[in-house]
Design a protein around this motif. Structure first.
Motif, PDB file in Angstrom:
ATOM      1  N   TYR A 167      -9.588  -7.384   9.756  1.00 56.75           N
ATOM      2  CA  TYR A 167      -9.801  -6.602   8.538  1.00 56.75           C
ATOM      3  C   TYR A 167      -9.703  -7.509   7.310  1.00 56.75           C
ATOM      4  N   GLN A 168     -10.356  -7.103   6.228  1.00 54.06           N
ATOM      5  CA  GLN A 168     -10.353  -7.901   5.005  1.00 54.06           C
ATOM      6  C   GLN A 168      -8.928  -7.997   4.438  1.00 54.06           C
ATOM      7  N   PRO A 169      -8.507  -9.186   4.004  1.00 52.80           N
ATOM      8  CA  PRO A 169      -7.168  -9.337   3.425  1.00 52.80           C
ATOM      9  C   PRO A 169      -6.934  -8.411   2.237  1.00 52.80           C
ATOM     10  N   GLU A 170      -7.964  -8.213   1.424  1.00 47.32           N
ATOM     11  CA  GLU A 170      -7.815  -7.359   0.240  1.00 47.32           C
ATOM     12  C   GLU A 170      -7.524  -5.910   0.638  1.00 47.32           C
ATOM     13  N   VAL A 171      -8.225  -5.431   1.694  1.00 49.10           N
ATOM     14  CA  VAL A 171      -8.002  -4.064   2.161  1.00 49.10           C
ATOM     15  C   VAL A 171      -6.608  -3.946   2.770  1.00 49.10           C
ATOM     16  N   ALA A 172      -6.210  -4.957   3.531  1.00 49.09           N
ATOM     17  CA  ALA A 172      -4.874  -4.957   4.134  1.00 49.09           C
ATOM     18  C   ALA A 172      -3.789  -4.949   3.062  1.00 49.09           C
ATOM     19  N   TYR A 173      -3.990  -5.720   1.992  1.00 49.46           N
ATOM     20  CA  TYR A 173      -3.021  -5.785   0.895  1.00 49.46           C
ATOM     21  C   TYR A 173      -2.804  -4.406   0.283  1.00 49.46           C
ATOM     22  N   PHE A 174      -3.905  -3.719  -0.010  1.00 49.47           N
ATOM     23  CA  PHE A 174      -3.766  -2.395  -0.620  1.00 49.47           C
ATOM     24  C   PHE A 174      -3.036  -1.435   0.317  1.00 49.47           C
ATOM     25  N   GLU A 175      -3.332  -1.537   1.607  1.00 56.28           N
ATOM     26  CA  GLU A 175      -2.762  -0.593   2.566  1.00 56.28           C
ATOM     27  C   GLU A 175      -1.265  -0.790   2.763  1.00 56.28           C
ATOM     28  N   VAL A 176      -0.815  -2.039   2.916  1.00 56.72           N
ATOM     29  CA  VAL A 176       0.580  -2.254   3.300  1.00 56.72           C
ATOM     30  C   VAL A 176       1.503  -2.595   2.137  1.00 56.72           C
ATOM     31  N   LEU A 177       0.962  -3.070   1.029  1.00 57.05           N
ATOM     32  CA  LEU A 177       1.820  -3.461  -0.099  1.00 57.05           C
ATOM     33  C   LEU A 177       1.616  -2.553  -1.302  1.00 57.05           C
ATOM     34  N   ASN A 178       0.396  -2.434  -1.763  1.00 60.08           N
ATOM     35  CA  ASN A 178       0.141  -1.653  -2.967  1.00 60.08           C
ATOM     36  C   ASN A 178       0.568  -0.195  -2.788  1.00 60.08           C
ATOM     37  N   GLU A 179       0.195   0.393  -1.638  1.00 61.38           N
ATOM     38  CA  GLU A 179       0.531   1.798  -1.404  1.00 61.38           C
ATOM     39  C   GLU A 179       2.007   1.987  -1.058  1.00 61.38           C
ATOM     40  N   ALA A 180       2.692   0.912  -0.683  1.00 66.79           N
ATOM     41  CA  ALA A 180       4.123   1.031  -0.376  1.00 66.79           C
ATOM     42  C   ALA A 180       4.905   1.530  -1.588  1.00 66.79           C
ATOM     43  N   LYS A 181       4.495   1.092  -2.778  1.00 67.18           N
ATOM     44  CA  LYS A 181       5.179   1.562  -3.990  1.00 67.18           C
ATOM     45  C   LYS A 181       5.003   3.071  -4.167  1.00 67.18           C
ATOM     46  N   LEU A 182       3.793   3.559  -3.906  1.00 66.98           N
ATOM     47  CA  LEU A 182       3.534   4.985  -4.083  1.00 66.98           C
ATOM     48  C   LEU A 182       4.378   5.807  -3.110  1.00 66.98           C
ATOM     49  N   ILE A 183       4.516   5.309  -1.875  1.00 67.90           N
ATOM     50  CA  ILE A 183       5.341   6.013  -0.897  1.00 67.90           C
ATOM     51  C   ILE A 183       6.809   5.967  -1.314  1.00 67.90           C
ATOM     52  N   MET A 184       7.286   4.798  -1.772  1.00 69.22           N
ATOM     53  CA  MET A 184       8.682   4.687  -2.194  1.00 69.22           C
ATOM     54  C   MET A 184       8.970   5.567  -3.411  1.00 69.22           C
ATOM     55  N   ASP A 185       8.003   5.687  -4.306  1.00 69.50           N
ATOM     56  CA  ASP A 185       8.184   6.580  -5.451  1.00 69.50           C
ATOM     57  C   ASP A 185       8.391   8.022  -4.984  1.00 69.50           C
ATOM     58  N   LEU A 186       7.605   8.439  -3.965  1.00 71.21           N
ATOM     59  CA  LEU A 186       7.750   9.792  -3.423  1.00 71.21           C
ATOM     60  C   LEU A 186       9.119   9.967  -2.764  1.00 71.21           C
ATOM     61  N   ILE A 187       9.550   8.955  -2.003  1.00 69.75           N
ATOM     62  CA  ILE A 187      10.853   9.030  -1.341  1.00 69.75           C
ATOM     63  C   ILE A 187      11.970   9.094  -2.372  1.00 69.75           C
ATOM     64  N   TRP A 188      11.861   8.255  -3.420  1.00 66.25           N
ATOM     65  CA  TRP A 188      12.888   8.232  -4.470  1.00 66.25           C
ATOM     66  C   TRP A 188      12.979   9.587  -5.167  1.00 66.25           C
ATOM     67  N   GLU A 189      11.816  10.194  -5.406  1.00 58.74           N
ATOM     68  CA  GLU A 189      11.777  11.447  -6.160  1.00 58.74           C
ATOM     69  C   GLU A 189      12.153  12.651  -5.304  1.00 58.74           C
ATOM     70  N   LYS A 190      11.690  12.659  -4.032  1.00 56.39           N
ATOM     71  CA  LYS A 190      11.781  13.886  -3.242  1.00 56.39           C
ATOM     72  C   LYS A 190      12.471  13.731  -1.893  1.00 56.39           C
ATOM     73  N   GLY A 191      12.909  12.510  -1.552  1.00 52.81           N
ATOM     74  CA  GLY A 191      13.532  12.298  -0.252  1.00 52.81           C
ATOM     75  C   GLY A 191      12.495  12.105   0.846  1.00 52.81           C
ATOM     76  N   LEU A 192      12.974  11.869   2.069  1.00 51.61           N
ATOM     77  CA  LEU A 192      12.065  11.603   3.177  1.00 51.61           C
ATOM     78  C   LEU A 192      11.185  12.815   3.491  1.00 51.61           C
ATOM     79  N   THR A 193      11.785  14.006   3.542  1.00 47.55           N
ATOM     80  CA  THR A 193      11.000  15.210   3.837  1.00 47.55           C
ATOM     81  C   THR A 193       9.974  15.472   2.738  1.00 47.55           C
ATOM     82  N   GLY A 194      10.384  15.300   1.485  1.00 48.81           N
ATOM     83  CA  GLY A 194       9.458  15.498   0.377  1.00 48.81           C
ATOM     84  C   GLY A 194       8.289  14.539   0.433  1.00 48.81           C
ATOM     85  N   MET A 195       8.567  13.281   0.834  1.00 48.76           N
ATOM     86  CA  MET A 195       7.478  12.312   1.000  1.00 48.76           C
ATOM     87  C   MET A 195       6.518  12.766   2.082  1.00 48.76           C
TER      88      MET A 195
END
Length: 311
Positions: free
Chosen positions: A203-231
């Motif tokens: 897979y393209q490195p750029e696509v992999a970067y967005f999937e595993v690193l860039n989106e990790a922040k969005l998931i962590m923001d959801l966990i921080w705000e709403k917990g694991l179930t909320g995420m």
């Protein structure tokens, strides 16, 4: 409070504490060695002294210097100048827990450990809020150690959110275990191994970067705000099912076993001994490891993508 508080160190954490406590109408002075931090503290209106002079003038001393710098500064500049009955504050219990600093019996020794970086300590205070913190008493010479610690915590905005009473050992050990197995080491290696897996599969490195690193922040923001179930309720059903069924196969009990092994190295003092020896040699292994991360493909690709996204 009516006492003089010396903040030793004017880095991110020291600056935040000094400004917060001054805004809370406490008398604050700064102790720091000549250099940029000395000049900045002067520019921002503080009385600035050498570390030794600041300690001599103070009733409460907040030691906000880097962990590995503290023992030598303690021996040379802090301990010889402590007043009997003074209160010494640490923001992390490392040097007390592992015996690198051994305070005299005639002072109070307390811990106030904000659970956030210094920038957030200041930003949240300015907003009229604060960050949570841990508070502990190691030595209560005056009988008022906890009272003083809570007063300083309040002046920094920590009690607006809440403080939890703990021990130096618990704060230090959980901090190190969390950093190594989850927050720094674990999370970074999970991201890196996920990136490498995708790239090795073609897979393209750029696509992999967005999937595993860039989106990790969005998931962590959801966990921080709403917990694991909320995420989980905030992502698609496909992501929810895949995550719940595949995640435990990847991060399994073997990983948990190794986490416990890492935790035992912290609790036994083995990690502290290793880190002190590494630092005393000029940290060559740390520099080598950092260099290998800087050269990794995820950093090269990520640097370019972040530059493009900023415009």
């Amino acid at each position: 409070m009516g006492r003089t508080i010396a903040v030793l160190g004017y880095g991110i954490q020291g600056r935040a504490w000094a400004l917060n406590m001054r805004d809370s109408k406490l008398r604050v002075i700064v102790g720091v060695r000549p250099g940029k931090s000395f000049d900045l503290a002067k520019q921002e209106g503080f009385e600035v002294y050498s570390v030794a002079d600041a300690v001599r003038r103070a009733d409460v001393i907040a030691v906000l210097l880097p962990d590995m710098v503290q023992p030598s500064v303690w021996r040379e500049e802090i301990e010889p100048n402590l007043k009997p009955g003074a209160t010494v504050i640490f923001a992390h219990g490392f040097n007390i827990r592992f015996g690198l600093i051994k305070p005299p019996a005639n002072v109070d020794v307390v811990l106030i450990a904000p659970k956030a970086p210094g920038r957030a300590v200041r930003d949240e205070f300015v907003k009229g809020w604060g960050v949570p913190a841990l508070v502990a008493v190691h030595q209560d010479y005056t009988g008022n150690a906890l009272k003083t610690a809570l007063a300083i915590a309040k002046a920094n905005g920590f009690t607006r959110v809440g403080v939890i009473e703990t021990t130096f050992a618990e704060e230090t050990e959980t901090d190190l275990i969390g950093e190594q197995t989850v927050l720094v080491g674990g999370l970074m290696e999970l991201i890196r191994k996920g990136f490498e897996t995708m790239v090795e599969l073609g897979y393209q490195p750029e696509v992999a970067y967005f999937e595993v690193l860039n989106e990790a922040k969005l998931i962590m923001d959801l966990i921080w705000e709403k917990g694991l179930t909320g995420m989980l309720l905030g992502v698609s059903e496909t992501a929810r099912y895949g995550g719940l069924t595949v995640g435990p196969q990847v991060i399994n009990d073997d990983v948990k076993k190794r986490m416990k092994e890492a935790a035992e190295r912290v609790r036994s003092g083995e990690f502290a001994k290793e880190w002190v020896e590494e630092y005393s040699r000029g940290a060559p292994r740390l520099k080598e490891l950092l260099s290998s991360i800087e050269k990794h493909q995820i950093e090269i690709v990520g640097s370019e993508l972040r530059r493009m996204m900023r415009g």
